[in-house]
Design an enzyme around this catalytic site. Structure first.
Site, PDB file in Angstrom:
ATOM      1  N   CYS A 113       0.996  -1.151   0.073  1.00 10.04           N
ATOM      2  CA  CYS A 113      -0.012   0.256  -0.262  1.00 10.04           C
ATOM      3  C   CYS A 113       1.052   1.751   0.082  1.00 10.04           C
ATOM      4  O   CYS A 113       0.500   1.904  -0.246  1.00 10.04           O
ATOM      5  CB  CYS A 113      -1.054   0.463   0.778  1.00 10.04           C
ATOM      6  SG  CYS A 113      -1.909  -1.657   1.459  1.00 10.04           S
ATOM      7  N   HIS A 255      -4.022   7.084   3.372  1.00  8.10           N
ATOM      8  CA  HIS A 255      -4.674   5.940   3.366  1.00  8.10           C
ATOM      9  C   HIS A 255      -5.411   5.245   4.061  1.00  8.10           C
ATOM     10  O   HIS A 255      -5.905   5.212   4.732  1.00  8.10           O
ATOM     11  CB  HIS A 255      -3.826   4.979   3.892  1.00  8.10           C
ATOM     12  CG  HIS A 255      -3.613   3.329   3.197  1.00  8.10           C
ATOM     13  ND1 HIS A 255      -3.734   3.667   1.832  1.00  8.10           N
ATOM     14  CD2 HIS A 255      -3.425   1.973   3.426  1.00  8.10           C
ATOM     15  CE1 HIS A 255      -3.923   1.034   1.862  1.00  8.10           C
ATOM     16  NE2 HIS A 255      -3.847   1.146   2.555  1.00  8.10           N
ATOM     17  N   ASN A 285     -10.069   0.040  -0.551  1.00 12.47           N
ATOM     18  CA  ASN A 285      -9.238  -0.137   0.008  1.00 12.47           C
ATOM     19  C   ASN A 285      -7.660  -0.563  -1.451  1.00 12.47           C
ATOM     20  O   ASN A 285      -8.590  -1.367  -1.896  1.00 12.47           O
ATOM     21  CB  ASN A 285      -9.122  -0.968   0.944  1.00 12.47           C
ATOM     22  CG  ASN A 285      -7.198  -0.879   0.984  1.00 12.47           C
ATOM     23  OD1 ASN A 285      -6.014   0.195   0.468  1.00 12.47           O
ATOM     24  ND2 ASN A 285      -6.496  -1.425   2.123  1.00 12.47           N
TER      25      ASN A 285
HETATM   26  N1  ACO Z   1     -19.407  -9.325   7.583  1.00 12.06           N
HETATM   27  C1  ACO Z   1     -19.749  -9.906   8.737  1.00 12.06           C
HETATM   28  N2  ACO Z   1     -19.068 -10.237   9.982  1.00 12.06           N
HETATM   29  C2  ACO Z   1     -17.730 -10.443   9.519  1.00 12.06           C
HETATM   30  C3  ACO Z   1     -17.275  -9.611   8.258  1.00 12.06           C
HETATM   31  C4  ACO Z   1     -18.065  -9.817   7.055  1.00 12.06           C
HETATM   32  N3  ACO Z   1     -17.299  -9.071   5.973  1.00 12.06           N
HETATM   33  N4  ACO Z   1     -15.474  -9.746   8.115  1.00 12.06           N
HETATM   34  C5  ACO Z   1     -15.863 -10.486   9.847  1.00 12.06           C
HETATM   35  N5  ACO Z   1     -16.698 -10.786  10.336  1.00 12.06           N
HETATM   36  C6  ACO Z   1     -16.735 -10.922  11.436  1.00 12.06           C
HETATM   37  C7  ACO Z   1     -15.513 -12.095  12.378  1.00 12.06           C
HETATM   38  O1  ACO Z   1     -15.952 -13.349  11.851  1.00 12.06           O
HETATM   39  C8  ACO Z   1     -15.957 -11.593  14.056  1.00 12.06           C
HETATM   40  O2  ACO Z   1     -17.261 -12.898  14.203  1.00 12.06           O
HETATM   41  P1  ACO Z   1     -16.672 -13.641  15.364  1.00 12.06           P
HETATM   42  O3  ACO Z   1     -16.185 -12.970  16.422  1.00 12.06           O
HETATM   43  O4  ACO Z   1     -17.807 -14.641  15.590  1.00 12.06           O
HETATM   44  O5  ACO Z   1     -15.196 -14.161  15.416  1.00 12.06           O
HETATM   45  C9  ACO Z   1     -16.559 -10.546  14.056  1.00 12.06           C
HETATM   46  O6  ACO Z   1     -17.235  -9.929  12.613  1.00 12.06           O
HETATM   47  C10 ACO Z   1     -15.947  -9.509  14.212  1.00 12.06           C
HETATM   48  O7  ACO Z   1     -14.006  -9.656  13.875  1.00 12.06           O
HETATM   49  P2  ACO Z   1     -13.429  -8.630  14.016  1.00 12.06           P
HETATM   50  O8  ACO Z   1     -12.404  -9.329  13.739  1.00 12.06           O
HETATM   51  O9  ACO Z   1     -13.625  -7.761  15.608  1.00 12.06           O
HETATM   52  O10 ACO Z   1     -14.028  -6.894  13.751  1.00 12.06           O
HETATM   53  P3  ACO Z   1     -12.813  -5.268  13.693  1.00 12.06           P
HETATM   54  O11 ACO Z   1     -14.096  -5.014  14.406  1.00 12.06           O
HETATM   55  O12 ACO Z   1     -11.710  -5.549  13.960  1.00 12.06           O
HETATM   56  O13 ACO Z   1     -13.063  -4.837  12.050  1.00 12.06           O
HETATM   57  C11 ACO Z   1     -11.865  -4.966  10.228  1.00 12.06           C
HETATM   58  C12 ACO Z   1     -12.131  -5.834  10.913  1.00 12.06           C
HETATM   59  C13 ACO Z   1     -12.588  -4.621   9.510  1.00 12.06           C
HETATM   60  C14 ACO Z   1     -10.739  -6.154   9.097  1.00 12.06           C
HETATM   61  C15 ACO Z   1     -10.454  -4.660  10.748  1.00 12.06           C
HETATM   62  O14 ACO Z   1      -9.938  -5.081  11.854  1.00 12.06           O
HETATM   63  C16 ACO Z   1      -9.671  -4.071   9.819  1.00 12.06           C
HETATM   64  O15 ACO Z   1     -10.238  -2.695   9.126  1.00 12.06           O
HETATM   65  N6  ACO Z   1      -8.608  -3.434   9.604  1.00 12.06           N
HETATM   66  C17 ACO Z   1      -7.381  -3.489   9.271  1.00 12.06           C
HETATM   67  C18 ACO Z   1      -7.642  -3.300   7.878  1.00 12.06           C
HETATM   68  C19 ACO Z   1      -6.699  -2.627   6.704  1.00 12.06           C
HETATM   69  O16 ACO Z   1      -6.681  -1.987   7.141  1.00 12.06           O
HETATM   70  N7  ACO Z   1      -6.636  -4.042   6.095  1.00 12.06           N
HETATM   71  C20 ACO Z   1      -5.615  -3.594   5.293  1.00 12.06           C
HETATM   72  C21 ACO Z   1      -4.430  -2.363   5.475  1.00 12.06           C
HETATM   73  S1  ACO Z   1      -2.554  -2.371   4.715  1.00 12.06           S
HETATM   74  C22 ACO Z   1      -3.349  -2.529   2.641  1.00 12.06           C
HETATM   75  O17 ACO Z   1      -3.975  -1.607   2.686  1.00 12.06           O
HETATM   76  C23 ACO Z   1      -2.369  -3.645   2.217  1.00 12.06           C
END
Ligand code: ACO
Length: 328
Positions: A113, A255, A285
């Protein structure tokens, strides 16, 4: 002193729109979940016959037009991408051919990224050294082809796009005032953020395909924490280098990975939320493309004007990060 100025920008967003409601039909997710956790409403998806260089060529042509230069003036083409057309030749060589930049050297830059901001840093150094005068820097991705469309943890987050900037030497007090890039290979872990197979560590085999190891893997919560810690630090480094404070900044372009990360970064840096650029709702993203697509939009819409100070900040797999302070 000699500066590297951004004299033209361009971007290309594929026409195909994939909404959260469309995703509800593909995986067990909901519009509400995606909006609340990420701020994403829809993203763009390139046609199946399009590769990353096809998007980059379109963005590049627009930047060339905006800068009012001839493609033959370009001496270097840098493409930051995590989704190259092929292992080799480089995506940048396809782009060179597509835009007719016959006099350039062309190469890809692998910083996930952070690819565009790494490219800007390189262009800045090359121009300041006096060896180059006109450089095309592109961040472009076709992420949809490296997503596992059965993995709701990742497939809802990303989109396809390309953005491009013509960077040229100038003796005016404008352009890149400070640039900083960094990495930490302690986090080079494909399960944290990356693609496990397809390279020389785990070449493609029936097993890697059956185990779905050619698509992106991510531990979202850890990445979230890293992003909110690293981006404020990186932004501060560029400000310190230029002897400025966050109050001097007219627009912060972080970003675009997740609205909650963007808001947390803005809060930590202590900037007025109105000065933080957001388009993750429309595009998701788009990895290396996010900051340059946003800068191009901000310039074209008049949100930033000549003389404004804009701060770009990013982080990505590697880990990699960086920030660029630009006087428009
Ligand atoms: N729809 C519904 N439920 C979902 C989904 C979805 N798309 N994805 C995950 N869940 C569920 C999970 O399975 C989990 O269920 P569980 O508690 O039964 O296991 C629940 O939702 C909560 O998951 P968390 O991991 O606690 O959710 P969080 O609030 O952390 O959000 C997210 C997840 C959106 C991925 C967040 O952690 C995030 O944005 N992280 C950074 C991601 C990022 O920026 N990546 C790229 C950066 S670098 C680059 O750009 C390459």
């Amino acid at each position: 002193a000699r500066h590297a100025a951004i004299t033209g920008t361009g971007s290309y967003l594929p026409e195909g729109v994939l909404t959260n409601f469309d995703l509800e039909k593909l995986v067990d997710t909901s519009d509400e979940w995606i909006r609340q956790r990420t701020g994403i409403v829809e993203r763009r998806i390139a046609d199946p016959d399009m590769a990353t260089s096809d998007l980059c060529v379109r963005a590049g042509r627009q930047a060339i037009k905006a800068a009012e230069i001839d493609p033959l003036d370009i001496e270097m083409v840098i493409v930051g991408t995590a989704t190259p057309d092929t292992f080799f030749p480089s995506t940048a060589c396809y782009v060179q051919q597509g835009i007719g930049a016959k006099n350039a050297c062309a190469f890809d830059l692998s910083a996930a990224c952070a690819g565009f901001i790494y490219g800007l840093d390189l262009a800045d150094g090359m121009i300041q050294s006096g060896r180059y005068q006109t450089i095309l820097v592109i961040g472009g991705e076709v992420f949809n082809k490296i997503l596992d469309w059965e993995d709701r943890n990742t497939c809802v987050l990303f989109g396809d796009a390309a953005g491009a900037a013509i960077v040229q030497g100038t003796d005016e007090e404008k352009g890149i005032l400070a640039s900083y890039i960094g990495s930490d290979g302690d986090y080079a872990d494909t399960d944290l953020l990356g693609i496990p197979a397809g390279g020389t560590r785990l070449p493609a085999s029936h097993e890697t395909i059956d185990n779905r190891m050619h698509s992106i893997k991510m531990r979202g919560r850890e990445v979230f924490k890293l992003g909110t810690r690293i981006m404020p630090e990186a932004a501060q480094r560029a400000l310190d280098m230029a002897g400025l404070t966050i109050d001097d900044i007219d627009l912060l372009i972080p970003h675009q990975a997740n609205i909650r990360i963007i808001e947390a970064v803005g809060e930590r840096i202590g900037i007025d939320p109105e000065k933080v650029y957001i388009n993750v709702d429309k595009y998701g993203n788009t990895s290396a493309a996010t900051t340059i697509v946003a800068l191009d939009e901000a310039l074209r819409s008049g949100r930033v004007k000549p003389g404004d100070l804009v701060l770009l900040v990013t982080f990505g797999a590697g880990l990699t990060w960086g920030s660029t302070l630009i006087k428009i």
